[in-house]
Design a protein around this motif. Structure first.
Motif, short mmCIF file in Angstrom:
data_model
loop_
_atom_site.label_atom_id
_atom_site.label_comp_id
_atom_site.label_asym_id
_atom_site.label_seq_id
_atom_site.Cartn_x
_atom_site.Cartn_y
_atom_site.Cartn_z
N ASP A 317 77.07 31.94 54.31
CA ASP A 317 76.23 31.92 55.26
C ASP A 317 75.89 33.05 56.61
O ASP A 317 76.62 33.57 56.62
CB ASP A 317 76.61 30.38 56.60
N SER A 318 74.68 33.50 55.74
CA SER A 318 74.34 34.83 56.08
C SER A 318 74.32 35.33 57.21
O SER A 318 74.21 36.30 58.25
CB SER A 318 73.46 35.87 55.77
N HIS A 319 74.20 34.09 58.22
CA HIS A 319 74.21 34.29 59.78
C HIS A 319 75.69 34.22 60.19
O HIS A 319 75.75 34.02 61.83
CB HIS A 319 73.20 32.52 60.71
N ALA A 320 76.44 33.73 59.71
CA ALA A 320 78.28 33.69 60.11
C ALA A 320 78.38 35.10 60.36
O ALA A 320 78.08 35.46 59.81
CB ALA A 320 78.72 32.44 59.71
N GLY A 321 79.90 34.74 60.82
CA GLY A 321 80.38 36.45 60.44
C GLY A 321 80.00 37.06 61.91
O GLY A 321 79.67 37.14 62.81
N ASN A 322 80.63 37.73 61.83
CA ASN A 322 80.75 39.07 63.27
C ASN A 322 80.06 39.69 63.05
O ASN A 322 79.55 40.68 62.97
CB ASN A 322 82.28 39.42 63.02
N GLN A 323 78.56 38.93 64.01
CA GLN A 323 77.20 40.33 63.73
C GLN A 323 76.90 40.57 65.44
O GLN A 323 77.99 39.62 66.44
CB GLN A 323 76.28 39.81 63.51
N MET A 324 75.45 41.28 66.00
CA MET A 324 75.49 41.27 66.88
C MET A 324 74.74 39.99 67.61
O MET A 324 73.71 39.97 67.40
CB MET A 324 74.89 42.97 67.18
N ASP A 325 75.63 40.01 68.99
CA ASP A 325 74.79 38.62 69.55
C ASP A 325 74.08 38.76 71.44
O ASP A 325 72.79 38.57 71.55
CB ASP A 325 75.42 37.21 69.62
N ALA A 326 74.77 40.15 71.52
CA ALA A 326 74.46 41.10 72.41
C ALA A 326 74.84 42.10 73.02
O ALA A 326 75.59 42.71 71.99
CB ALA A 326 74.58 39.37 73.99
N ALA A 327 74.47 42.89 74.04
CA ALA A 327 74.96 44.44 74.28
C ALA A 327 75.80 44.26 74.78
O ALA A 327 76.82 42.83 74.85
CB ALA A 327 73.49 44.80 75.16
N GLY A 328 76.87 44.92 74.00
CA GLY A 328 78.28 45.24 74.52
C GLY A 328 79.07 46.30 73.12
O GLY A 328 78.55 46.60 72.46
N PRO A 329 80.42 45.99 73.27
CA PRO A 329 81.43 46.85 73.04
C PRO A 329 82.04 46.20 71.47
O PRO A 329 82.33 46.15 70.97
CB PRO A 329 82.86 47.60 74.08
N VAL A 330 80.81 46.15 70.67
CA VAL A 330 80.97 45.23 69.09
C VAL A 330 82.07 46.13 68.42
O VAL A 330 81.60 47.15 68.63
CB VAL A 330 79.45 45.69 68.51
N GLU A 331 82.30 46.13 67.62
CA GLU A 331 83.40 45.87 66.94
C GLU A 331 83.83 45.45 65.31
O GLU A 331 83.58 44.33 65.78
CB GLU A 331 84.41 46.86 67.44
N PRO A 332 84.20 45.79 64.36
CA PRO A 332 84.82 44.80 62.77
C PRO A 332 86.55 44.49 63.74
O PRO A 332 86.85 44.93 64.60
CB PRO A 332 85.74 45.80 61.77
N ARG A 333 86.37 43.04 63.87
CA ARG A 333 87.18 42.26 63.70
C ARG A 333 87.88 41.66 63.02
O ARG A 333 87.87 41.29 61.64
CB ARG A 333 87.35 41.12 64.88
N PRO A 334 89.12 41.87 62.89
CA PRO A 334 90.52 40.58 61.72
C PRO A 334 89.97 39.04 61.44
O PRO A 334 89.49 38.62 62.29
CB PRO A 334 92.13 40.63 62.54
N ALA A 335 89.69 39.38 60.42
CA ALA A 335 88.60 38.20 59.30
C ALA A 335 89.61 36.89 59.80
O ALA A 335 90.50 36.75 59.43
CB ALA A 335 88.47 38.59 58.00
N ALA A 336 88.69 36.00 59.95
CA ALA A 336 89.34 34.52 59.69
C ALA A 336 89.55 33.60 58.35
O ALA A 336 90.33 33.01 58.09
CB ALA A 336 89.18 33.55 60.77
#
Length: 416
Positions: A317-336
């Motif tokens: 699903d291209s809409h899934a995963g850690n992507q930007m939803d709002a302004a803030g300190p985004v960064e890569p996160r450990p994958a589940a």
């Protein structure tokens, strides 16, 4: 862009408002000085991003499709055109930091003026103009990601290393297990955009590609794994590097990913929330194509082709995963679990070149992608700074092999 059915007017108006609001939210923590400075030629000031995305709507929609519309300021096209030769002379890219005026507040006023004019005209716009509004929204989403990474680079150059957004303390998580491999028997696969909805012109035409038997990793490389590469002398052994990459390492003194520093024996990274110890379980990011290729060689693997990547990603699903939803300190996160979207743009070993039958769109907007198909490599998958819903399996991002200020990472592949 490819030919698409125009979105319903109400839905398009809501999308336009949402996109424009997120851009302002991303810029909200910045002072006028923060928004004006340019940290390097590849990065643009926030103020320029705010104005350029507005110039796009004003030029290609309001100026060209709304009778009687007058430009907000006759000087702005020269200042805020990016690379559209058909639109005439423009300010040099590497001098955008010299635009101390108009002020940040004046640029916000420019945005408000164009937003009001476009929304007032939307009900009467022809289909071709509404398609350009859709293109402009996707274009602005690209600039939202650039705005975030350009701010990060700017603040990374500041000796104070200020945090742009505060963030909660990090909670350690367990390291992921060994990389798993997704086997592919090879054969003919269909590649490129061929369905409904928006796509950029470089994502088509849809066509057949021949894959050899291969396997692709079920996750990206982590910070902890990259630290092992460094400790094993990965940046000191030319055997792992392409010739251009090794010359780059020596000339630039490269010894770790961008924003990494070793302090008191601990690897740290600078992020949107300031400097912190690296998370060993999180995906490594801010690495160049040269570094990605060297790591793959060290690991006894290679980078996937963009076609291998797309064939595997189509099941996710291209809409899934850690992507930007709002302004803030985004960064890569450990994958589940296995994931192909979000966290980091993944380097492929494929040159950014046209697909069979590719033709640029007519007019100035045809300069958007095609003329950059030289000397760059394709990245896939989106990142933590990619607005959710922007990416798709056929989406082709592209950068030069030495560039690494984007959230770029590594997924391995191997032959079977």
């Amino acid at each position: 862009m490819l030919k698409i059915a125009p979105a319903p007017r109400a839905a398009l108006a809501e999308r336009f408002r949402h996109v424009r609001a997120l851009t302002l939210a991303l810029a909200a923590p910045l002072s006028d000085a923060d928004a004006t400075v340019q940290s390097m030629p590849d990065a643009s000031p926030t103020k320029w991003h705010l104005a350029h995305t507005t110039w796009f709507f004003e030029t290609f929609v309001l100026r060209d499709h709304v009778a009687g519309y007058r430009l907000h300021d006759e000087r702005f096209p020269f200042l805020f055109n990016s690379y559209y030769e058909a639109e005439g002379r423009r300010h040099a890219r590497d001098r955008r930091g010299m635009i101390t005026r108009p002020s940040l507040d004046e640029v916000r006023a420019y945005r408000a003026h164009v937003d009001d004019a476009l929304l007032a005209a939307l009900d009467d716009l022809p289909d071709a103009a509404r398609e350009l509004v859709t293109l402009g929204c996707h274009h602005e989403e690209q600039h939202q990601e650039l705005l975030v990474t350009d701010i990060l680079h700017l603040f990374g150059e500041n000796p104070l290393e200020p945090a742009i957004w505060p963030a909660a303390p990090k909670v350690p998580v367990a390291m992921p297990g060994p990389i798993g491999w997704i086997d592919h028997a090879g054969g003919i696969v269909r590649i490129g955009h061929g369905g409904e909805g928006f796509a950029f012109d470089c994502e088509g035409p849809r066509h057949d590609a021949l894959l050899a038997p291969h396997a692709i990793a079920d996750r990206t490389v982590t910070n902890g794994e990259w630290a092992a590469f460094i400790a094993d002398g990965g940046y000191r052994d030319p055997a792992y590097w392409l010739a251009d990459g090794w010359a780059w390492v020596k000339a630039e003194g490269i010894a770790a990913p961008l924003y990494w520093e070793q302090r008191d024996g601990t690897w740290t990274r600078f992020g949107l929330d300031g400097r912190r110890p690296i998370d060993p379980a999180a995906p490594v990011t801010h690495v160049s194509l040269y570094e990605a290729d060297a790591y793959a060689s060290w690991a006894g693997a290679r980078l996937p082709t963009e076609f291998e990547w797309e064939a595997a990603a189509q099941a996710h699903d291209s809409h899934a995963g850690n992507q930007m939803d709002a302004a803030g300190p985004v960064e890569p996160r450990p994958a589940a679990g296995p994931a192909f979207f979000g966290d980091v743009w993944e380097w492929t070993g494929s040159a950014y070149r046209p697909y069979p039958g590719f033709r640029p769109v007519a007019g100035a907007v045809g300069e958007y992608n095609g003329k950059f198909m030289s000397g760059q490599f394709v990245l896939r998958g989106g990142s933590c700074a990619t607005p959710r819903g922007h990416a798709r399996a056929c989406y082709r991002n592209f950068f030069y092999p030495h560039q690494r200020w984007q959230f770029t990472g590594v997924r391995l592949a191997k032959d079977l």
